[in-house]
Scaffold this motif. Sequence first.
Motif, short mmCIF file in Angstrom:
data_model
loop_
_atom_site.label_atom_id
_atom_site.label_comp_id
_atom_site.label_asym_id
_atom_site.label_seq_id
_atom_site.Cartn_x
_atom_site.Cartn_y
_atom_site.Cartn_z
N GLU A 15 6.25 -9.60 11.79
CA GLU A 15 7.06 -10.03 12.24
C GLU A 15 7.31 -8.06 12.45
O GLU A 15 7.30 -6.89 13.62
CB GLU A 15 7.89 -9.77 11.74
CG GLU A 15 9.14 -11.54 12.64
CD GLU A 15 10.14 -11.70 12.02
OE1 GLU A 15 11.24 -12.87 12.63
OE2 GLU A 15 10.80 -11.59 10.93
N ARG A 16 6.57 -7.56 11.01
CA ARG A 16 6.35 -6.26 10.45
C ARG A 16 4.76 -5.74 11.68
O ARG A 16 5.12 -5.00 12.29
CB ARG A 16 6.56 -6.12 8.62
CG ARG A 16 8.14 -6.26 8.39
CD ARG A 16 7.70 -5.55 7.09
NE ARG A 16 7.49 -7.26 6.38
CZ ARG A 16 6.45 -7.35 4.94
NH1 ARG A 16 5.65 -5.65 4.88
NH2 ARG A 16 6.69 -8.19 4.55
N ARG A 34 4.27 3.94 8.00
CA ARG A 34 5.99 3.47 7.14
C ARG A 34 5.65 1.84 7.35
O ARG A 34 5.75 1.78 5.97
CB ARG A 34 7.73 4.54 7.28
CG ARG A 34 7.28 5.69 6.68
CD ARG A 34 8.48 6.55 7.01
NE ARG A 34 9.90 5.91 8.51
CZ ARG A 34 9.42 7.30 9.55
NH1 ARG A 34 8.79 8.13 9.43
NH2 ARG A 34 9.99 7.16 10.60
N ILE A 35 5.52 1.61 8.05
CA ILE A 35 5.98 0.04 8.51
C ILE A 35 4.28 -0.52 7.56
O ILE A 35 4.10 -1.36 6.52
CB ILE A 35 6.01 -1.14 9.68
CG1 ILE A 35 7.51 -0.28 10.07
CG2 ILE A 35 6.23 -1.95 9.50
CD1 ILE A 35 7.35 0.05 11.78
N LEU A 36 3.86 0.22 7.88
CA LEU A 36 1.99 -0.68 7.41
C LEU A 36 2.06 -0.40 6.70
O LEU A 36 0.82 -1.02 5.90
CB LEU A 36 0.81 0.09 8.42
CG LEU A 36 1.53 -0.40 10.18
CD1 LEU A 36 0.17 0.69 11.07
CD2 LEU A 36 0.63 -1.62 10.24
N GLU A 37 2.33 1.03 5.61
CA GLU A 37 1.97 0.71 4.19
C GLU A 37 2.26 0.04 3.24
O GLU A 37 2.08 -0.56 2.65
CB GLU A 37 2.85 2.13 3.92
CG GLU A 37 2.53 3.82 4.20
CD GLU A 37 2.82 5.10 4.46
OE1 GLU A 37 4.47 4.53 3.89
OE2 GLU A 37 2.68 5.85 4.39
N GLY A 41 0.06 -3.14 1.84
CA GLY A 41 -0.01 -2.72 0.81
C GLY A 41 0.41 -4.13 -0.52
O GLY A 41 -0.52 -4.89 -1.34
N GLU A 42 1.00 -5.37 0.80
CA GLU A 42 0.90 -6.86 0.52
C GLU A 42 -0.50 -7.17 1.26
O GLU A 42 -0.40 -8.53 0.84
CB GLU A 42 2.51 -7.28 1.28
CG GLU A 42 3.52 -6.23 0.75
CD GLU A 42 4.47 -6.67 2.45
OE1 GLU A 42 3.86 -7.42 3.14
OE2 GLU A 42 5.66 -6.73 1.95
N THR A 43 -0.76 -6.90 1.40
CA THR A 43 -1.86 -7.62 2.38
C THR A 43 -3.41 -7.14 2.77
O THR A 43 -4.21 -6.53 3.16
CB THR A 43 -1.89 -8.11 4.02
OG1 THR A 43 -1.29 -7.21 4.04
CG2 THR A 43 -0.58 -9.20 4.03
N PRO A 44 -3.68 -6.51 1.15
CA PRO A 44 -5.09 -5.20 1.08
C PRO A 44 -6.01 -6.19 1.72
O PRO A 44 -6.55 -5.36 1.80
CB PRO A 44 -5.36 -4.80 -0.54
CG PRO A 44 -4.36 -5.80 -1.30
CD PRO A 44 -3.25 -6.74 -0.37
#
Length: 116
Positions: A15-16, A34-37, A41-44
Amino acid sequence: MNAPTTYFEHGTAAERWARAQLFFDAKEYATAARILETLAGETPEQLAPRLLLARAYYHSAQLSRAERELRAILERWPVEDYAQLMLGRTLERLGRATEARPYLRMAAAMAGEFPE
């Protein structure tokens, strides 16, 4: 796991990702970033969110952040020709044309564009 603290962190990763793409397509680059940061970070290990983050930084004139993200991408994926091109363009916008040239040449070569 902590509850989401902002609108940008709300929802599943899918969704993000969709929300970030919508903001990017609407040319709301800073919001997309801002959303992608958080997502990047969660899926490097995933290239797509990181590359879109670099593009969002570039288009929102956050050039130092774009450079940093693109260099990180190229460390992990050195054959990513679009990242080569974007880093070259970012360096040009930062007034570092000499430093940009090798990246632009590499991107052109990877795309099969050779000077005649």
